[in-house]
Design a protein around this motif. Structure first.
Motif, PDB file in Angstrom:
ATOM      1  N   UNK A  76       0.824  -1.204   0.000  1.00 21.29           N
ATOM      2  CA  UNK A  76       0.000   0.000   0.000  1.00 21.29           C
ATOM      3  C   UNK A  76       0.861   1.258   0.000  1.00 21.29           C
ATOM      4  N   UNK A  77       1.960   1.230   0.740  1.00 25.78           N
ATOM      5  CA  UNK A  77       2.849   2.393   0.760  1.00 25.78           C
ATOM      6  C   UNK A  77       3.439   2.643  -0.626  1.00 25.78           C
ATOM      7  N   UNK A  78       3.847   1.584  -1.294  1.00 22.92           N
ATOM      8  CA  UNK A  78       4.358   1.719  -2.656  1.00 22.92           C
ATOM      9  C   UNK A  78       3.276   2.259  -3.586  1.00 22.92           C
ATOM     10  N   UNK A  79       2.059   1.760  -3.419  1.00 20.48           N
ATOM     11  CA  UNK A  79       0.956   2.209  -4.275  1.00 20.48           C
ATOM     12  C   UNK A  79       0.684   3.694  -4.086  1.00 20.48           C
ATOM     13  N   UNK A  80       0.706   4.164  -2.841  1.00 24.75           N
ATOM     14  CA  UNK A  80       0.452   5.586  -2.577  1.00 24.75           C
ATOM     15  C   UNK A  80       1.574   6.443  -3.151  1.00 24.75           C
ATOM     16  N   UNK A  81       2.830   6.033  -2.954  1.00 28.29           N
ATOM     17  CA  UNK A  81       3.957   6.805  -3.473  1.00 28.29           C
ATOM     18  C   UNK A  81       3.985   6.851  -4.992  1.00 28.29           C
ATOM     19  N   UNK A  82       3.841   5.684  -5.623  1.00 33.29           N
ATOM     20  CA  UNK A  82       3.840   5.634  -7.089  1.00 33.29           C
ATOM     21  C   UNK A  82       2.620   6.357  -7.641  1.00 33.29           C
TER      22      UNK A  82
END
Length: 312
Positions: A76-82
């Motif tokens: 989820x953190x990767x999804x928010x950043x990307x």
């Protein structure tokens, strides 16, 4: 959740949107001092925000919160950043293809519509009349402000520009939902730090693909880049994620329509750009709609119970 908590969250999102609304002028001032591309400015904005937030975490001795977040919710953190890097990139390219007015209306207007429809489907009931009135007023206001401010804007490829604006709005909506989900169990500071680190990792390699200078030594450009990174990215997103702890994503993206209103007012005050009657009516409609969101019964989404994030 108390109405006070809901109002506080709404104010936090609105203040974040005001900060975003000043970003356009700051970008112009950077480019006046150094002709950087918007992608280059976005990359440094994200990187500066990440650096400032990392220092804040260290000074506050809260670095463990970021480690815990990365370990427990890496996808989820990767999804928010990307996603954050992507929807900004889609928007910037859309502007070059179809103009500011259409890009703004489509990208910012689509997000609250998508999330309001999604919430209605999920809860298996139509939105309340008050919510629909608020949403309609906000969208009409957005249309008036955007068209009045950029009536002559156009671009070389309108179809591609609209598709990119749709991609921007859709990604913005999905990213807001994902960020809101994480913010319910993690601190806004840790979430924003992780998001900007991921976003910087995505955007900085793009510097090799863009034209124009990639760095600057001009004091004015550096000062405005710092403003963009510290205030319009770091502080603004901490406020957004704090607000998302107590307001629904569709409420947040509707309230974020304060951004183009702020941009229009800043242009009128600082750049002496005239605000015509249509723009004034649009500004009043958006502000009235956001004020209407302060009533939980008319908010563009369910009122959420306030949860205490871990590590705070």
């Amino acid at each position: 959740m108390s109405p006070v908590s809901h109002t506080r969250g709404l104010v936090e999102v609105a203040v974040a949107s005001v900060l975003w609304g000043t970003g356009g002028l700051a970008v112009q001032l950077v480019r006046a001092a150094e002709p950087m591309s918007p992608v280059t400015i976005s990359a440094w904005r994200m990187a500066l925000a990440a650096a400032v937030l990392l220092v804040a975490l260290v000074l506050l001795r809260r670095g463990g919160e970021l480690v815990d977040l990365a370990r427990m919710q890496p996808a989820r953190l990767l999804a928010v950043g990307v996603g954050t890097a992507a929807y900004q990139g889609f928007y910037f390219v859309s502007v070059t293809q179809v103009g500011v007015a259409v890009s703004t209306v489509v990208s910012l207007g689509l997000a609250p519509v998508l999330l309001t429809v999604a919430e209605a489907v999920r809860h298996r009931r139509l939105p309340a009349t008050g919510r629909l009135v608020v949403l309609a007023a906000a969208l009409v206001g957005l249309l008036l402000v955007s068209i009045a401010g950029h009536a002559s804007s156009t671009g070389p490829d309108p179809v591609a520009g609209v598709l990119l604006a749709v991609a921007s709005g859709t990604t913005y909506a999905l990213t807001t939902v994902a960020g809101g989900s994480i913010s319910r169990t993690s601190s806004p500071l840790a979430l924003t730090t992780g998001m900007t680190l991921v976003g910087a990792a995505v955007l900085l390699p793009c510097l090799a693909l863009v034209d124009g200078p990639r760095t600057t030594g001009d004091p004015a450009a550096l000062a405005w880049l710092a403003y963009l990174g510290v205030l319009t990215m770091a502080l603004a997103y901490v406020l957004l994620y704090s607000g998302l702890r107590v307001v629904a994503p569709s409420t947040a993206v509707t309230a974020s329509l304060v951004e183009p209103v702020t941009a229009a007012v800043v242009a009128a005050v600082v750049l002496q750009e005239a605000l015509g009657p249509a723009a004034v009516i649009g500004i009043l409609l958006v502000l009235g709609a956001v004020a209407g969101l302060g009533r939980p019964s008319a908010a563009a989404g369910p009122v959420l119970p306030e949860l205490r994030p871990t590590g705070t």
